[in-house]
Design a protein around this motif. Structure first.
Motif, PDB file in Angstrom:
ATOM      1  N   GLN A   1       0.757  -1.086   0.000  1.00 37.40           N
ATOM      2  CA  GLN A   1       0.135  -0.022   0.164  1.00 37.40           C
ATOM      3  C   GLN A   1       0.839   1.225  -0.074  1.00 37.40           C
ATOM      4  O   GLN A   1       1.798   1.177   0.807  1.00 37.40           O
ATOM      5  N   GLY A   2       0.624   2.194  -0.732  1.00 38.91           N
ATOM      6  CA  GLY A   2       1.362   3.417  -0.936  1.00 38.91           C
ATOM      7  C   GLY A   2       1.074   4.409  -2.024  1.00 38.91           C
ATOM      8  O   GLY A   2      -0.002   4.241  -2.628  1.00 38.91           O
ATOM      9  N   ASP A   3       1.856   5.302  -2.053  1.00 34.66           N
ATOM     10  CA  ASP A   3       1.865   6.391  -3.062  1.00 34.66           C
ATOM     11  C   ASP A   3       2.735   6.078  -4.352  1.00 34.66           C
ATOM     12  O   ASP A   3       4.010   6.233  -4.368  1.00 34.66           O
ATOM     13  N   ILE A   4       2.200   5.929  -5.581  1.00 32.37           N
ATOM     14  CA  ILE A   4       2.982   5.623  -6.695  1.00 32.37           C
ATOM     15  C   ILE A   4       3.752   6.345  -7.013  1.00 32.37           C
ATOM     16  O   ILE A   4       4.947   6.235  -7.508  1.00 32.37           O
ATOM     17  N   THR A   5       3.567   7.754  -6.817  1.00 35.24           N
ATOM     18  CA  THR A   5       4.457   8.602  -7.276  1.00 35.24           C
ATOM     19  C   THR A   5       5.908   9.087  -6.410  1.00 35.24           C
ATOM     20  O   THR A   5       6.793   9.494  -6.765  1.00 35.24           O
TER      21      THR A   5
ATOM     22  N   TYR B   1      -5.296  -3.263  -0.765  1.00 32.82           N
ATOM     23  CA  TYR B   1      -4.271  -4.003  -0.048  1.00 32.82           C
ATOM     24  C   TYR B   1      -4.762  -5.438   0.484  1.00 32.82           C
ATOM     25  O   TYR B   1      -4.279  -6.456   0.558  1.00 32.82           O
ATOM     26  N   ALA B   2      -5.835  -5.220   1.230  1.00 29.19           N
ATOM     27  CA  ALA B   2      -6.666  -6.193   1.821  1.00 29.19           C
ATOM     28  C   ALA B   2      -6.889  -7.352   0.673  1.00 29.19           C
ATOM     29  O   ALA B   2      -6.857  -8.633   1.072  1.00 29.19           O
ATOM     30  N   ALA B   3      -7.441  -6.782  -0.259  1.00 32.19           N
ATOM     31  CA  ALA B   3      -7.725  -7.816  -1.612  1.00 32.19           C
ATOM     32  C   ALA B   3      -6.458  -8.560  -2.073  1.00 32.19           C
ATOM     33  O   ALA B   3      -6.668  -9.597  -2.276  1.00 32.19           O
ATOM     34  N   ALA B   4      -5.552  -7.788  -2.194  1.00 27.97           N
ATOM     35  CA  ALA B   4      -4.226  -8.424  -2.518  1.00 27.97           C
ATOM     36  C   ALA B   4      -3.608  -9.505  -1.542  1.00 27.97           C
ATOM     37  O   ALA B   4      -3.267 -10.643  -1.974  1.00 27.97           O
TER      38      ALA B   4
ATOM     39  N   ALA C   1      11.786  -8.793 -19.813  1.00 28.60           N
ATOM     40  CA  ALA C   1      13.131  -8.652 -19.250  1.00 28.60           C
ATOM     41  C   ALA C   1      12.914  -7.797 -17.973  1.00 28.60           C
ATOM     42  O   ALA C   1      14.124  -7.801 -17.259  1.00 28.60           O
ATOM     43  N   VAL C   2      11.934  -7.142 -17.667  1.00 27.96           N
ATOM     44  CA  VAL C   2      11.613  -6.499 -16.400  1.00 27.96           C
ATOM     45  C   VAL C   2      11.792  -7.738 -15.284  1.00 27.96           C
ATOM     46  O   VAL C   2      11.209  -8.748 -15.302  1.00 27.96           O
ATOM     47  N   THR C   3      12.596  -7.093 -14.127  1.00 29.94           N
ATOM     48  CA  THR C   3      12.671  -8.368 -13.321  1.00 29.94           C
ATOM     49  C   THR C   3      11.995  -7.822 -11.902  1.00 29.94           C
ATOM     50  O   THR C   3      11.908  -8.722 -10.853  1.00 29.94           O
ATOM     51  N   ASP C   4      11.837  -6.601 -11.554  1.00 28.92           N
ATOM     52  CA  ASP C   4      11.231  -5.965 -10.398  1.00 28.92           C
ATOM     53  C   ASP C   4       9.814  -5.323 -10.792  1.00 28.92           C
ATOM     54  O   ASP C   4       9.818  -4.230 -11.553  1.00 28.92           O
ATOM     55  N   VAL C   5       8.565  -5.927 -10.591  1.00 32.01           N
ATOM     56  CA  VAL C   5       7.252  -5.370 -10.693  1.00 32.01           C
ATOM     57  C   VAL C   5       6.707  -5.194  -9.205  1.00 32.01           C
ATOM     58  O   VAL C   5       6.824  -6.031  -8.107  1.00 32.01           O
ATOM     59  N   ARG C   6       6.326  -3.736  -8.953  1.00 34.60           N
ATOM     60  CA  ARG C   6       5.573  -3.546  -7.989  1.00 34.60           C
ATOM     61  C   ARG C   6       4.179  -3.292  -8.200  1.00 34.60           C
ATOM     62  O   ARG C   6       4.026  -2.250  -8.959  1.00 34.60           O
ATOM     63  N   LEU C   7       3.376  -3.694  -7.581  1.00 34.47           N
ATOM     64  CA  LEU C   7       1.742  -3.327  -7.624  1.00 34.47           C
ATOM     65  C   LEU C   7       1.481  -2.456  -6.305  1.00 34.47           C
ATOM     66  O   LEU C   7       1.512  -2.922  -5.161  1.00 34.47           O
ATOM     67  N   VAL C   8       1.433  -1.057  -6.427  1.00 31.98           N
ATOM     68  CA  VAL C   8       1.315  -0.460  -5.577  1.00 31.98           C
ATOM     69  C   VAL C   8      -0.252  -0.083  -5.246  1.00 31.98           C
ATOM     70  O   VAL C   8      -0.844   0.692  -6.040  1.00 31.98           O
TER      71      VAL C   8
ATOM     72  N   LEU D   1      -3.209 -13.240  -2.367  1.00 34.46           N
ATOM     73  CA  LEU D   1      -1.672 -13.625  -2.659  1.00 34.46           C
ATOM     74  C   LEU D   1      -1.093 -13.932  -1.142  1.00 34.46           C
ATOM     75  O   LEU D   1      -0.046 -14.433  -1.229  1.00 34.46           O
ATOM     76  N   GLY D   2      -1.695 -13.781  -0.002  1.00 43.03           N
ATOM     77  CA  GLY D   2      -1.000 -14.017   1.248  1.00 43.03           C
ATOM     78  C   GLY D   2      -0.369 -12.656   1.954  1.00 43.03           C
ATOM     79  O   GLY D   2      -0.342 -11.905   1.013  1.00 43.03           O
ATOM     80  N   PRO D   3      -0.140 -12.681   3.151  1.00 42.73           N
ATOM     81  CA  PRO D   3       0.456 -11.408   3.792  1.00 42.73           C
ATOM     82  C   PRO D   3       1.882 -10.894   3.283  1.00 42.73           C
ATOM     83  O   PRO D   3       2.275  -9.969   3.377  1.00 42.73           O
ATOM     84  N   ALA D   4       2.556 -12.182   2.621  1.00 44.10           N
ATOM     85  CA  ALA D   4       4.005 -11.567   2.008  1.00 44.10           C
ATOM     86  C   ALA D   4       3.999 -10.538   1.082  1.00 44.10           C
ATOM     87  O   ALA D   4       3.047 -10.245   0.254  1.00 44.10           O
ATOM     88  N   ALA D   5       4.995  -9.571   1.226  1.00 35.24           N
ATOM     89  CA  ALA D   5       5.081  -8.555   0.349  1.00 35.24           C
ATOM     90  C   ALA D   5       5.868  -8.880  -0.929  1.00 35.24           C
ATOM     91  O   ALA D   5       5.859  -8.202  -1.910  1.00 35.24           O
ATOM     92  N   GLU D   6       6.577 -10.017  -0.902  1.00 35.53           N
ATOM     93  CA  GLU D   6       7.171 -10.455  -2.039  1.00 35.53           C
ATOM     94  C   GLU D   6       6.789 -11.845  -2.353  1.00 35.53           C
ATOM     95  O   GLU D   6       6.423 -12.572  -1.943  1.00 35.53           O
TER      96      GLU D   6
END
Length: 174
Positions: free
Chosen positions: A8-12, A161-164, A147-154, A168-173
């Motif tokens: 959860q956060g501010d994508i900017t 966040y609760a839906a994610a 080829a992108v290796t790091d994807v963040r869903l903000v 996906l479970g509580p893990a952030a990664e």
């Protein structure tokens, strides 16, 4: 291999190569994520969008497609604008929603970006149910050839966040 993280956060505020903007087809700024990105990034982003409309995207950007501009004052190098579908009950447009993610990753590949931050496309004013929006995002990102290796869903708020977390479970990664 893609590492998908969510938070959860501010994508900017994301320090990534590219931030994805849930744009409108006119690339004209607006509310929600689109407005926040334009406000934080400054006028250079709108100037670049106007140039796209004047040249290569005279009719605007089609739903599911993506295009890149400068990120202006954002901590990213580029903004990748994508237009999500407007949710309509009884009309399955999930393929178009997934295209927002896969075409954005394809644009990121063209740019040479290795890290990308996504909002939850279409889950704001376009009305897509949040839990399904998370499912479509994860499906698209996890099956994309990139080829992108790091994807963040903000995720903008606690509800997303609760839906994610539920999916996906509580893990952030992942």
């Amino acid at each position: 291999m893609v590492t998908l993280r969510y938070r959860q956060g501010d994508i900017t505020q994301e320090h990534v190569d590219a931030i994805v903007n849930a744009a409108n087809s006119g690339l004209s700024g607006g509310g929600g994520v689109d407005g926040a990105i334009h406000r934080a990034g400054g006028p250079a982003i709108m100037d670049a969008c106007r140039e796209l409309r004047r040249t290569t995207h005279r009719a605007g950007l089609q739903t599911g497609q993506a295009v890149a501009t400068t990120a202006g004052r954002l901590p990213a190098r580029w903004v990748i604008h994508t237009v999500g579908p407007v949710y309509a009950a009884g009309l399955d447009q999930s393929d178009l929603l997934r295209c927002c993610y896969t075409t954005s990753l394809a644009v990121a590949d063209e740019l040479g970006a290795s890290s990308v931050a996504f909002p939850l496309v279409s889950a704001g004013v376009y009305g897509w149910p949040i839990a399904d929006a998370v499912q479509q995002a994860v499906t698209a990102i996890s099956t994309a050839t990139t080829a992108v290796t790091d994807v963040r869903l903000v995720l903008f708020d606690a509800r997303a966040y609760a839906a994610a977390s539920a999916l996906l479970g509580p893990a952030a990664e992942l």
